[in-house]
Design a protein around this motif. Sequence first.
Motif, PDB file in Angstrom:
ATOM      1  N   GLY A 177      -8.514  -5.825  -5.848  1.00 35.34           N
ATOM      2  CA  GLY A 177      -8.309  -5.790  -7.306  1.00 35.34           C
ATOM      3  C   GLY A 177      -6.845  -5.971  -7.655  1.00 35.34           C
ATOM      4  N   THR A 188       3.956 -16.243   7.024  1.00 30.55           N
ATOM      5  CA  THR A 188       2.549 -16.375   7.388  1.00 30.55           C
ATOM      6  C   THR A 188       2.311 -17.566   8.298  1.00 30.55           C
ATOM      7  N   HIS A 247      -1.188 -19.609  10.600  1.00 36.17           N
ATOM      8  CA  HIS A 247      -2.637 -19.717  10.729  1.00 36.17           C
ATOM      9  C   HIS A 247      -2.934 -20.061  12.173  1.00 36.17           C
ATOM     10  N   VAL A 277       0.354 -28.676   6.009  1.00 40.05           N
ATOM     11  CA  VAL A 277       1.422 -27.909   5.359  1.00 40.05           C
ATOM     12  C   VAL A 277       2.564 -28.854   4.963  1.00 40.05           C
TER      13      VAL A 277
HETATM   14  P1  AP5 Z   1      -0.603 -11.516  -2.825  1.00 39.54           P
HETATM   15  O1  AP5 Z   1       0.156 -11.140  -1.641  1.00 39.54           O
HETATM   16  O2  AP5 Z   1       0.093 -12.229  -3.924  1.00 39.54           O
HETATM   17  O3  AP5 Z   1      -1.893 -12.312  -2.374  1.00 39.54           O
HETATM   18  P2  AP5 Z   1      -2.625 -13.600  -2.961  1.00 39.54           P
HETATM   19  O4  AP5 Z   1      -2.238 -14.180  -4.258  1.00 39.54           O
HETATM   20  O5  AP5 Z   1      -4.044 -13.185  -2.861  1.00 39.54           O
HETATM   21  O6  AP5 Z   1      -2.152 -14.729  -2.075  1.00 39.54           O
HETATM   22  P3  AP5 Z   1      -2.072 -14.761  -0.539  1.00 39.54           P
HETATM   23  O7  AP5 Z   1      -0.806 -14.163  -0.073  1.00 39.54           O
HETATM   24  O8  AP5 Z   1      -3.347 -14.234   0.037  1.00 39.54           O
HETATM   25  O9  AP5 Z   1      -2.121 -16.335  -0.321  1.00 39.54           O
HETATM   26  P4  AP5 Z   1      -0.965 -17.431  -0.366  1.00 39.54           P
HETATM   27  O10 AP5 Z   1      -1.278 -18.377  -1.479  1.00 39.54           O
HETATM   28  O11 AP5 Z   1       0.398 -16.841  -0.315  1.00 39.54           O
HETATM   29  O12 AP5 Z   1      -1.329 -18.193   0.970  1.00 39.54           O
HETATM   30  P5  AP5 Z   1      -0.549 -18.292   2.372  1.00 39.54           P
HETATM   31  O13 AP5 Z   1       0.661 -19.132   2.239  1.00 39.54           O
HETATM   32  O14 AP5 Z   1      -0.381 -16.942   2.972  1.00 39.54           O
HETATM   33  O15 AP5 Z   1      -1.272 -10.224  -3.492  1.00 39.54           O
HETATM   34  C1  AP5 Z   1      -1.950  -9.243  -2.728  1.00 39.54           C
HETATM   35  C2  AP5 Z   1      -2.460  -8.122  -3.630  1.00 39.54           C
HETATM   36  O16 AP5 Z   1      -1.353  -7.473  -4.275  1.00 39.54           O
HETATM   37  C3  AP5 Z   1      -3.360  -8.556  -4.796  1.00 39.54           C
HETATM   38  O17 AP5 Z   1      -4.706  -8.681  -4.395  1.00 39.54           O
HETATM   39  C4  AP5 Z   1      -3.127  -7.424  -5.796  1.00 39.54           C
HETATM   40  O18 AP5 Z   1      -3.856  -6.279  -5.444  1.00 39.54           O
HETATM   41  C5  AP5 Z   1      -1.649  -7.121  -5.618  1.00 39.54           C
HETATM   42  N1  AP5 Z   1      -0.776  -7.916  -6.520  1.00 39.54           N
HETATM   43  C6  AP5 Z   1       0.193  -8.803  -6.134  1.00 39.54           C
HETATM   44  N2  AP5 Z   1       0.806  -9.361  -7.196  1.00 39.54           N
HETATM   45  C7  AP5 Z   1       0.208  -8.823  -8.292  1.00 39.54           C
HETATM   46  C8  AP5 Z   1       0.388  -9.020  -9.686  1.00 39.54           C
HETATM   47  N3  AP5 Z   1       1.295  -9.882 -10.168  1.00 39.54           N
HETATM   48  N4  AP5 Z   1      -0.409  -8.304 -10.538  1.00 39.54           N
HETATM   49  C9  AP5 Z   1      -1.333  -7.429 -10.066  1.00 39.54           C
HETATM   50  N5  AP5 Z   1      -1.551  -7.202  -8.758  1.00 39.54           N
HETATM   51  C10 AP5 Z   1      -0.787  -7.890  -7.866  1.00 39.54           C
HETATM   52  O19 AP5 Z   1      -1.640 -19.122   3.183  1.00 39.54           O
HETATM   53  C11 AP5 Z   1      -2.911 -18.575   3.516  1.00 39.54           C
HETATM   54  C12 AP5 Z   1      -3.321 -19.027   4.933  1.00 39.54           C
HETATM   55  O20 AP5 Z   1      -3.550 -20.447   4.929  1.00 39.54           O
HETATM   56  C13 AP5 Z   1      -2.235 -18.808   6.005  1.00 39.54           C
HETATM   57  O21 AP5 Z   1      -2.859 -18.488   7.209  1.00 39.54           O
HETATM   58  C14 AP5 Z   1      -1.518 -20.166   6.093  1.00 39.54           C
HETATM   59  O22 AP5 Z   1      -0.923 -20.367   7.352  1.00 39.54           O
HETATM   60  C15 AP5 Z   1      -2.678 -21.119   5.843  1.00 39.54           C
HETATM   61  N6  AP5 Z   1      -2.255 -22.366   5.195  1.00 39.54           N
HETATM   62  C16 AP5 Z   1      -1.234 -22.532   4.298  1.00 39.54           C
HETATM   63  N7  AP5 Z   1      -1.152 -23.825   3.903  1.00 39.54           N
HETATM   64  C17 AP5 Z   1      -2.159 -24.490   4.556  1.00 39.54           C
HETATM   65  C18 AP5 Z   1      -2.599 -25.839   4.571  1.00 39.54           C
HETATM   66  N8  AP5 Z   1      -2.003 -26.797   3.830  1.00 39.54           N
HETATM   67  N9  AP5 Z   1      -3.670 -26.153   5.344  1.00 39.54           N
HETATM   68  C19 AP5 Z   1      -4.287 -25.199   6.091  1.00 39.54           C
HETATM   69  N10 AP5 Z   1      -3.911 -23.898   6.141  1.00 39.54           N
HETATM   70  C20 AP5 Z   1      -2.856 -23.539   5.375  1.00 39.54           C
END
Ligand code: AP5
Length: 215
Positions: A57, A132, A134, A202
């Motif tokens: 959430g 991060t 993958h 990426v």
């Molecule tokens: P937060 O940390 O912001 O999580 P998120 O938005 O859910 O985003 P992620 O970090 O999961 O994904 P990302 O887009 O950064 O992807 P990544 O680069 O890691 O928030 C976490 C929690 O905190 C929320 O749920 C909430 O509870 C709270 N919160 C935070 N901010 C808030 C706010 N403003 N208001 C309220 N609550 C808040 O990449 C994902 C994976 O894919 C990695 O393994 C990566 O290596 C891989 N990958 C990346 N690019 C590619 C590609 N091109 N092809 C294949 N794989 C790829």
Amino acid sequence: MRVILLGPPGAGKGTQAQFITEKFGIPQISTGDMLRAAVKAESELGLKVKEVMASGGLVSDDIIIALVKERITQEDCVNGFLFDGFPRTIPQAEALQAAGVKIDFVLEIAVEDQEIVTRMSGRRTHEGSGRTYHVLYNPPKVEGKDDLTGEDLIQREDDKEDTVRNRLNVYHEQTKPLVAFYSELEGDDAPRYARINGVGSVDEITHRVLEALQG
Ligand code: AP5
Ligand code: ZN
């Protein structure tokens, strides 16, 4: 330069943030990383947000807005910053406007839900820095270890499949409306809006992002 990276969980915001901040010499402000650090430190803030984060959430707007307002007054933000994961609700975006914070670019990284579930299950994170990887798409040089520090990588608590689905629902309900909010802003102060296809390697996505920022 002040940039907002918008996009669903797992779109690659954190991954691309690393390149943009390096290239433009601006700090990455990831509210998710800040909250995870607070949870790990078991601070007052951390104890307050731990449960809601584990469920996928959103943390309350008041907490987030206060956190961000404090962060952007710090010295390293004088030349701009990159928001990753903020704003995430219309009230958060309105608070930013009300505070007179002018944004230059809003970049939406677009990825479909099915792809996201696959990405999350293979994600590994360096806790100290938020870097991060993958297991298949962006592996570290040494399995299970961070490239820069050699420290262990972990799997984030909220990357379980059920929680990921909940985070996606929350994204569609509460964050997606920001796409219309920002893309429809007009006037001299309006940020430039770009939608970037987030599917590809990426490197390809980095190329698209840099094109949007420089083109
Ligand atoms: P937060 O940390 O912001 O999580 P998120 O938005 O859910 O985003 P992620 O970090 O999961 O994904 P990302 O887009 O950064 O992807 P990544 O680069 O890691 O928030 C976490 C929690 O905190 C929320 O749920 C909430 O509870 C709270 N919160 C935070 N901010 C808030 C706010 N403003 N208001 C309220 N609550 C808040 O990449 C994902 C994976 O894919 C990695 O393994 C990566 O290596 C891989 N990958 C990346 N690019 C590619 C590609 N091109 N092809 C294949 N794989 C790829
Ligand atoms: Zn992230």
